[in-house]
Scaffold this motif. Structure first.
Motif, PDB file in Angstrom:
ATOM      1  N   GLY A 138       0.835  -1.205   0.000  1.00 47.40           N
ATOM      2  CA  GLY A 138       0.000   0.000   0.000  1.00 47.40           C
ATOM      3  C   GLY A 138       0.860   1.242   0.000  1.00 47.40           C
ATOM      4  N   SER A 139       1.755   1.338   0.987  1.00 43.72           N
ATOM      5  CA  SER A 139       2.641   2.502   1.039  1.00 43.72           C
ATOM      6  C   SER A 139       3.912   2.265   0.237  1.00 43.72           C
ATOM      7  CB  SER A 139       3.014   2.821   2.494  1.00 43.72           C
ATOM      8  OG  SER A 139       3.916   1.851   2.992  1.00 43.72           O
ATOM      9  N   GLY A 140       4.231   1.004  -0.023  1.00 42.22           N
ATOM     10  CA  GLY A 140       5.449   0.673  -0.759  1.00 42.22           C
ATOM     11  C   GLY A 140       6.705   0.809   0.079  1.00 42.22           C
ATOM     12  N   SER A 141       6.546   1.047   1.374  1.00 44.13           N
ATOM     13  CA  SER A 141       7.686   1.206   2.280  1.00 44.13           C
ATOM     14  C   SER A 141       8.388  -0.130   2.483  1.00 44.13           C
ATOM     15  CB  SER A 141       7.180   1.737   3.629  1.00 44.13           C
ATOM     16  OG  SER A 141       8.188   1.702   4.587  1.00 44.13           O
ATOM     17  N   LYS A 142       9.716  -0.131   2.368  1.00 49.52           N
ATOM     18  CA  LYS A 142      10.509  -1.329   2.600  1.00 49.52           C
ATOM     19  C   LYS A 142      11.618  -0.957   3.574  1.00 49.52           C
ATOM     20  CE  LYS A 142      13.087  -4.935   0.189  1.00 49.52           C
ATOM     21  NZ  LYS A 142      13.553  -5.379  -1.130  1.00 49.52           N
ATOM     22  N   ARG A 143      11.636  -1.608   4.735  1.00 48.46           N
ATOM     23  CA  ARG A 143      12.601  -1.295   5.788  1.00 48.46           C
ATOM     24  C   ARG A 143      13.300  -2.569   6.243  1.00 48.46           C
ATOM     25  NH1 ARG A 143      11.049   3.292   9.040  1.00 48.46           N
ATOM     26  NH2 ARG A 143      13.135   3.062   9.897  1.00 48.46           N
ATOM     27  N   ALA A 144      14.597  -2.470   6.474  1.00 51.35           N
ATOM     28  CA  ALA A 144      15.341  -3.569   7.082  1.00 51.35           C
ATOM     29  C   ALA A 144      15.049  -3.540   8.574  1.00 51.35           C
ATOM     30  CB  ALA A 144      16.829  -3.401   6.822  1.00 51.35           C
ATOM     31  N   VAL A 145      14.766  -4.714   9.153  1.00 53.29           N
ATOM     32  CA  VAL A 145      14.444  -4.797  10.569  1.00 53.29           C
ATOM     33  C   VAL A 145      15.267  -5.891  11.240  1.00 53.29           C
ATOM     34  CG1 VAL A 145      12.079  -3.944  10.245  1.00 53.29           C
ATOM     35  CG2 VAL A 145      12.509  -6.397  10.225  1.00 53.29           C
ATOM     36  N   GLU A 146      15.350  -5.785  12.550  1.00 56.34           N
ATOM     37  CA  GLU A 146      16.005  -6.788  13.371  1.00 56.34           C
ATOM     38  C   GLU A 146      14.979  -7.313  14.363  1.00 56.34           C
ATOM     39  OE1 GLU A 146      20.144  -7.201  15.761  1.00 56.34           O
ATOM     40  OE2 GLU A 146      19.094  -5.308  15.986  1.00 56.34           O
ATOM     41  N   THR A 147      14.884  -8.630  14.491  1.00 58.90           N
ATOM     42  CA  THR A 147      13.969  -9.231  15.454  1.00 58.90           C
ATOM     43  C   THR A 147      14.518  -9.012  16.856  1.00 58.90           C
ATOM     44  OG1 THR A 147      13.297 -10.929  13.860  1.00 58.90           O
ATOM     45  CG2 THR A 147      12.886 -11.398  16.186  1.00 58.90           C
ATOM     46  N   LYS A 148      13.702  -8.406  17.720  1.00 50.71           N
ATOM     47  CA  LYS A 148      14.099  -8.157  19.111  1.00 50.71           C
ATOM     48  C   LYS A 148      13.506  -9.204  20.054  1.00 50.71           C
ATOM     49  CE  LYS A 148      16.546  -5.067  19.685  1.00 50.71           C
ATOM     50  NZ  LYS A 148      18.006  -5.193  19.555  1.00 50.71           N
ATOM     51  N   TRP A 149      12.319  -9.686  19.737  1.00 45.39           N
ATOM     52  CA  TRP A 149      11.689 -10.714  20.546  1.00 45.39           C
ATOM     53  C   TRP A 149      10.598 -11.409  19.737  1.00 45.39           C
ATOM     54  CZ3 TRP A 149       6.469 -10.122  21.173  1.00 45.39           C
ATOM     55  CH2 TRP A 149       5.950  -8.847  21.024  1.00 45.39           C
ATOM     56  N   GLN A 150      10.211 -12.599  20.172  1.00 47.35           N
ATOM     57  CA  GLN A 150       9.099 -13.315  19.563  1.00 47.35           C
ATOM     58  C   GLN A 150       8.375 -14.092  20.645  1.00 47.35           C
ATOM     59  OE1 GLN A 150      10.020 -15.875  16.236  1.00 47.35           O
ATOM     60  NE2 GLN A 150       7.881 -16.399  15.920  1.00 47.35           N
ATOM     61  N   SER A 151       7.061 -13.971  20.641  1.00 41.91           N
ATOM     62  CA  SER A 151       6.208 -14.707  21.560  1.00 41.91           C
ATOM     63  C   SER A 151       5.053 -15.284  20.750  1.00 41.91           C
ATOM     64  CB  SER A 151       5.694 -13.775  22.658  1.00 41.91           C
ATOM     65  OG  SER A 151       4.825 -14.476  23.529  1.00 41.91           O
ATOM     66  N   GLY A 152       5.126 -16.564  20.463  1.00 43.24           N
ATOM     67  CA  GLY A 152       4.099 -17.188  19.626  1.00 43.24           C
ATOM     68  C   GLY A 152       4.079 -16.564  18.240  1.00 43.24           C
ATOM     69  N   ASN A 153       2.925 -16.037  17.856  1.00 46.74           N
ATOM     70  CA  ASN A 153       2.766 -15.443  16.525  1.00 46.74           C
ATOM     71  C   ASN A 153       3.058 -13.941  16.506  1.00 46.74           C
ATOM     72  OD1 ASN A 153       1.854 -18.020  16.091  1.00 46.74           O
ATOM     73  ND2 ASN A 153       0.008 -17.438  15.021  1.00 46.74           N
ATOM     74  N   ASP A 154       3.488 -13.377  17.617  1.00 46.51           N
ATOM     75  CA  ASP A 154       3.837 -11.953  17.692  1.00 46.51           C
ATOM     76  C   ASP A 154       5.348 -11.788  17.641  1.00 46.51           C
ATOM     77  OD1 ASP A 154       1.173 -11.236  17.899  1.00 46.51           O
ATOM     78  OD2 ASP A 154       1.218 -11.169  20.089  1.00 46.51           O
ATOM     79  N   ILE A 155       5.796 -10.832  16.819  1.00 44.78           N
ATOM     80  CA  ILE A 155       7.229 -10.594  16.632  1.00 44.78           C
ATOM     81  C   ILE A 155       7.494  -9.103  16.798  1.00 44.78           C
ATOM     82  CG2 ILE A 155       9.163 -10.799  15.029  1.00 44.78           C
ATOM     83  CD1 ILE A 155       7.374 -12.927  13.527  1.00 44.78           C
ATOM     84  N   GLY A 156       8.364  -8.755  17.730  1.00 43.04           N
ATOM     85  CA  GLY A 156       8.762  -7.367  17.921  1.00 43.04           C
ATOM     86  C   GLY A 156      10.019  -7.079  17.114  1.00 43.04           C
ATOM     87  N   VAL A 157       9.966  -6.046  16.267  1.00 41.23           N
ATOM     88  CA  VAL A 157      11.111  -5.722  15.428  1.00 41.23           C
ATOM     89  C   VAL A 157      11.539  -4.272  15.633  1.00 41.23           C
ATOM     90  CG1 VAL A 157      10.513  -7.411  13.644  1.00 41.23           C
ATOM     91  CG2 VAL A 157       9.694  -5.075  13.418  1.00 41.23           C
ATOM     92  N   GLN A 158      12.817  -4.034  15.412  1.00 38.41           N
ATOM     93  CA  GLN A 158      13.393  -2.690  15.465  1.00 38.41           C
ATOM     94  C   GLN A 158      13.889  -2.351  14.070  1.00 38.41           C
ATOM     95  OE1 GLN A 158      16.720  -2.338  18.102  1.00 38.41           O
ATOM     96  NE2 GLN A 158      16.786  -0.129  17.925  1.00 38.41           N
ATOM     97  N   PHE A 159      13.588  -1.121  13.609  1.00 36.38           N
ATOM     98  CA  PHE A 159      14.070  -0.681  12.317  1.00 36.38           C
ATOM     99  C   PHE A 159      15.574  -0.442  12.392  1.00 36.38           C
ATOM    100  CE2 PHE A 159       9.624   1.130  12.114  1.00 36.38           C
ATOM    101  CZ  PHE A 159       9.144   0.138  11.299  1.00 36.38           C
ATOM    102  N   LEU A 160      16.301  -0.874  11.360  1.00 36.10           N
ATOM    103  CA  LEU A 160      17.735  -0.646  11.290  1.00 36.10           C
ATOM    104  C   LEU A 160      18.006   0.711  10.665  1.00 36.10           C
ATOM    105  CD1 LEU A 160      18.848  -4.199  10.150  1.00 36.10           C
ATOM    106  CD2 LEU A 160      18.888  -3.239  12.454  1.00 36.10           C
ATOM    107  N   GLU A 161      18.994   1.395  11.167  1.00 35.08           N
ATOM    108  CA  GLU A 161      19.318   2.721  10.655  1.00 35.08           C
ATOM    109  C   GLU A 161      19.686   2.658   9.175  1.00 35.08           C
ATOM    110  OE1 GLU A 161      21.791   5.335  12.887  1.00 35.08           O
ATOM    111  OE2 GLU A 161      21.287   4.332  14.757  1.00 35.08           O
ATOM    112  N   GLY A 162      19.294   3.701   8.458  1.00 37.66           N
ATOM    113  CA  GLY A 162      19.613   3.794   7.035  1.00 37.66           C
ATOM    114  C   GLY A 162      18.748   2.921   6.154  1.00 37.66           C
TER     115      GLY A 162
END
Length: 68
Positions: A42-66
């Protein structure tokens, strides 16, 4: 989400989006890789992320700089 290593695409719901990261919810459980690309349809946004945590089907991610 787009997984670089296997060129696979996994559908997810983006929740709790902030400037530094997001909560992703997937329909099926899988072990999220340490790093991958998040492509927001929809927005066409593409960001590199790092997985910080995962609990079942939920995944917390942090955007990588740049990766905007």
């Amino acid at each position: 989400m787009y997984l670089r290593q296997g060129d696979a695409v996994i559908d997810c719901t983006v929740r709790n989006l902030s400037a530094s990261g997001a909560l992703l919810r997937v329909d099926i459980y899988f072990a999220a890789p340490d790093r991958f690309d998040l492509l927001v349809v929809g927005s066409g946004s593409k960001r590199a992320v790092e997985t910080k945590w995962q609990s079942g089907n939920d995944i917390g991610v942090q955007f990588l700089e740049g990766s905007e």
